[in-house]
Write an enzyme that holds these catalytic residues in place. Structure first.
Site, PDB file in Angstrom:
ATOM      1  N   THR A  13       0.810  -1.218   0.000  1.00  0.00           N
ATOM      2  CA  THR A  13       0.000   0.000   0.000  1.00  0.00           C
ATOM      3  C   THR A  13       0.848   1.275   0.000  1.00  0.00           C
ATOM      4  O   THR A  13       0.302   2.376  -0.055  1.00  0.00           O
ATOM      5  CB  THR A  13      -0.945   0.025   1.220  1.00  0.00           C
ATOM      6  OG1 THR A  13      -0.169  -0.088   2.417  1.00  0.00           O
ATOM      7  CG2 THR A  13      -1.941  -1.128   1.153  1.00  0.00           C
ATOM      8  N   GLY A  14       2.161   1.137   0.070  1.00  0.00           N
ATOM      9  CA  GLY A  14       3.045   2.297   0.037  1.00  0.00           C
ATOM     10  C   GLY A  14       3.312   2.759  -1.384  1.00  0.00           C
ATOM     11  O   GLY A  14       2.893   2.124  -2.359  1.00  0.00           O
ATOM     12  N   VAL A  16       6.112   2.850  -3.198  1.00  0.00           N
ATOM     13  CA  VAL A  16       6.903   1.916  -4.000  1.00  0.00           C
ATOM     14  C   VAL A  16       6.126   0.625  -4.230  1.00  0.00           C
ATOM     15  O   VAL A  16       6.140   0.074  -5.338  1.00  0.00           O
ATOM     16  CB  VAL A  16       8.258   1.623  -3.327  1.00  0.00           C
ATOM     17  CG1 VAL A  16       9.009   0.523  -4.082  1.00  0.00           C
ATOM     18  CG2 VAL A  16       9.112   2.891  -3.273  1.00  0.00           C
ATOM     19  N   SER A  42      -3.537  -1.736   7.217  1.00  0.00           N
ATOM     20  CA  SER A  42      -4.072  -1.916   5.862  1.00  0.00           C
ATOM     21  C   SER A  42      -4.732  -3.268   5.660  1.00  0.00           C
ATOM     22  O   SER A  42      -5.217  -3.557   4.563  1.00  0.00           O
ATOM     23  CB  SER A  42      -2.938  -1.744   4.835  1.00  0.00           C
ATOM     24  OG  SER A  42      -2.372  -0.460   4.927  1.00  0.00           O
ATOM     25  N   ARG A 101      21.963  -4.409   2.129  1.00  0.00           N
ATOM     26  CA  ARG A 101      22.725  -3.912   0.979  1.00  0.00           C
ATOM     27  C   ARG A 101      24.229  -4.100   1.100  1.00  0.00           C
ATOM     28  O   ARG A 101      24.907  -4.390   0.110  1.00  0.00           O
ATOM     29  CB  ARG A 101      22.397  -2.438   0.736  1.00  0.00           C
ATOM     30  CG  ARG A 101      21.014  -2.199   0.170  1.00  0.00           C
ATOM     31  CD  ARG A 101      20.723  -0.724   0.075  1.00  0.00           C
ATOM     32  NE  ARG A 101      19.362  -0.467  -0.394  1.00  0.00           N
ATOM     33  CZ  ARG A 101      18.736   0.684  -0.233  1.00  0.00           C
ATOM     34  NH1 ARG A 101      19.346   1.699   0.370  1.00  0.00           N
ATOM     35  NH2 ARG A 101      17.508   0.836  -0.675  1.00  0.00           N
ATOM     36  N   CYS A 130      17.815   4.442  -4.312  1.00  0.00           N
ATOM     37  CA  CYS A 130      17.311   5.035  -5.560  1.00  0.00           C
ATOM     38  C   CYS A 130      18.337   5.951  -6.231  1.00  0.00           C
ATOM     39  O   CYS A 130      18.532   5.890  -7.458  1.00  0.00           O
ATOM     40  CB  CYS A 130      16.012   5.800  -5.296  1.00  0.00           C
ATOM     41  SG  CYS A 130      16.063   6.853  -3.827  1.00  0.00           S
ATOM     42  N   SER A 160       8.676  12.111  -3.077  1.00  0.00           N
ATOM     43  CA  SER A 160       8.125  10.754  -3.207  1.00  0.00           C
ATOM     44  C   SER A 160       9.092   9.709  -2.678  1.00  0.00           C
ATOM     45  O   SER A 160       8.685   8.603  -2.343  1.00  0.00           O
ATOM     46  CB  SER A 160       7.765  10.452  -4.660  1.00  0.00           C
ATOM     47  OG  SER A 160       8.908  10.545  -5.502  1.00  0.00           O
ATOM     48  N   HIS A 243      14.311  12.039  -8.940  1.00  0.00           N
ATOM     49  CA  HIS A 243      15.540  12.564  -8.354  1.00  0.00           C
ATOM     50  C   HIS A 243      16.449  13.087  -9.473  1.00  0.00           C
ATOM     51  O   HIS A 243      16.550  12.474 -10.541  1.00  0.00           O
ATOM     52  CB  HIS A 243      16.291  11.476  -7.595  1.00  0.00           C
ATOM     53  CG  HIS A 243      15.595  10.989  -6.371  1.00  0.00           C
ATOM     54  ND1 HIS A 243      14.514  11.622  -5.811  1.00  0.00           N
ATOM     55  CD2 HIS A 243      15.863   9.904  -5.576  1.00  0.00           C
ATOM     56  CE1 HIS A 243      14.130  10.947  -4.717  1.00  0.00           C
ATOM     57  NE2 HIS A 243      14.930   9.910  -4.561  1.00  0.00           N
TER      58      HIS A 243
END
Length: 338
Positions: A13-14, A16, A42, A101, A130, A160, A243
């Site tokens: 629901t976000g 992304v 949600s 990561r 990103c 965003s 961006h």
């Protein structure tokens, strides 16, 4: 018959997560069943996927039974807790948080740059930050020809990237200012974002750098080449989506601007838009919704022997997050890694 996969979206629901669902549909990804997962807030909400209504379920360790691919975009704490559980149930996890990561056991992948790192994965693949993604897509072709030595990058990052609440905050603040006299509320950011810039993305450490800046440093080195030195300044700007980055590149070998344009024009996932005299250069209002990373303002840095300046713009919700994750899954299917 083309094999189909059971796919879970954690954080469906976000901003992304919604974009992930949209891209899976747009690209005709071979989905057998889709499972949208989110927080308890949600639970029971309905999303549409490929013309069908699907109920959102609360994410839990038991959610991943029968799931082949789990796309995570719900933050570090959720990924740390649930991604290993998904792997235990047999799913391949592609995680959009910063939880894994820099883990040496976890591939950090941009398919146009280092798809070979997917081989030998242990169930979890990390999706880079990103801002890092759009930069390395452009740096890779240059690095292959002239070998990149040093990168200095300043980012201009859209709201965003923070999420749906930040988009609403920019809208609300802008309206209040334009209408005049209304109080400005800062809830997502520490200061007003409308008609302002914040040199502050993520938390600061004792060095004075932010976590976002260190992400760009360490992730670029892990993805591209650990001999490259990188320094970054990351800034939040009052832009809804996309961006932008001003990137200064020093290479070991001299490379002409004409050659840079030539190799980038052929590079996968890159679109060159570089005719400044005709006022043609990448801008968020044109790049938003596009899959390619756009590059322009390509010019020599005359202050050093082997230097270049680039202006790079990418849709942070698409290539900067959701699209890259889906492309990782597509690459793994193509190479029989799932």
């Amino acid at each position: 018959m083309k094999k189909k996969y059971n796919v879970a979206i954690v954080g469906a629901t976000g901003a992304v997560g919604q974009t992930m669902l949209q891209i899976l549909e747009e690209r005709n990804f071979p989905v057998n069943n889709i499972l949208p997962l989110a927080s308890s807030r949600s639970n029971g909400n309905v999303i549409k996927f490929c013309g069908k209504e699907v109920k959102v379920q609360e994410a839990s360790p038991s959610s991943f039974s029968g799931i082949d691919i789990a796309l995570f975009s719900a933050g570090k704490s959720v990924s740390t807790e649930l991604a290993p559980e998904a792997v235990k149930h047999g799913a391949v996890v592609i995680d959009n948080s910063n939880a894994f990561r820099l883990d040496n056991e976890v591939p950090l992948v941009v398919p146009e740059v280092n798809p070979e790192d997917l081989r030998g994965h242990k169930g979890i693949i990390a999706n880079p930050n990103c801002s890092t993604i759009q930069m390395v897509v452009v740096l890779k072709p240059i690095h292959d020809v002239a070998k990149v030595k040093r990168v200095v990058v300043s980012t201009y990052q859209a709201v965003s990237g923070t999420g749906l609440e930040a988009i609403e905050e920019l809208k609300t603040q802008s309206k209040a200012i334009l209408e005049g006299g209304k109080a400005i509320k800062n809830e997502v950011y520490p200061y007003q974002i409308a008609f302002n810039t914040l040199p502050h993305i993520d938390v600061f450490d004792d060095t004075g750098y932010s976590l976002e800046e260190w992400k760009m440093v360490h992730e670029t080195r892990k993805i591209l080449d650990d001999t490259i030195v990188v320094t970054a300044t990351t800034v939040r700007v009052p832009v809804m989506n996309c961006h932008s980055e001003a990137v200064n590149v020093e290479t070991y070998e001299k490379i002409s601007v004409e050659k840079v344009r030539e190799i980038l024009a052929k590079a996968p996932g890159v679109k060159v838009e570089d005719a400044p005299k005709e006022l043609k250069y990448p801008m968020p209002i044109y790049v938003s919704g596009k899959d390619d990373v756009y590059v322009g303002r390509i010019r020599e840095d005359f202050s050093i022997d082997c230097g270049l300046n680039l202006w790079i713009v990418g849709d942070n919700l698409r290539k900067g997050a959701a699209l890259n994750a889906v492309q990782i899954a597509e690459t793994m299917i193509k190479d029989n890694l799932i």
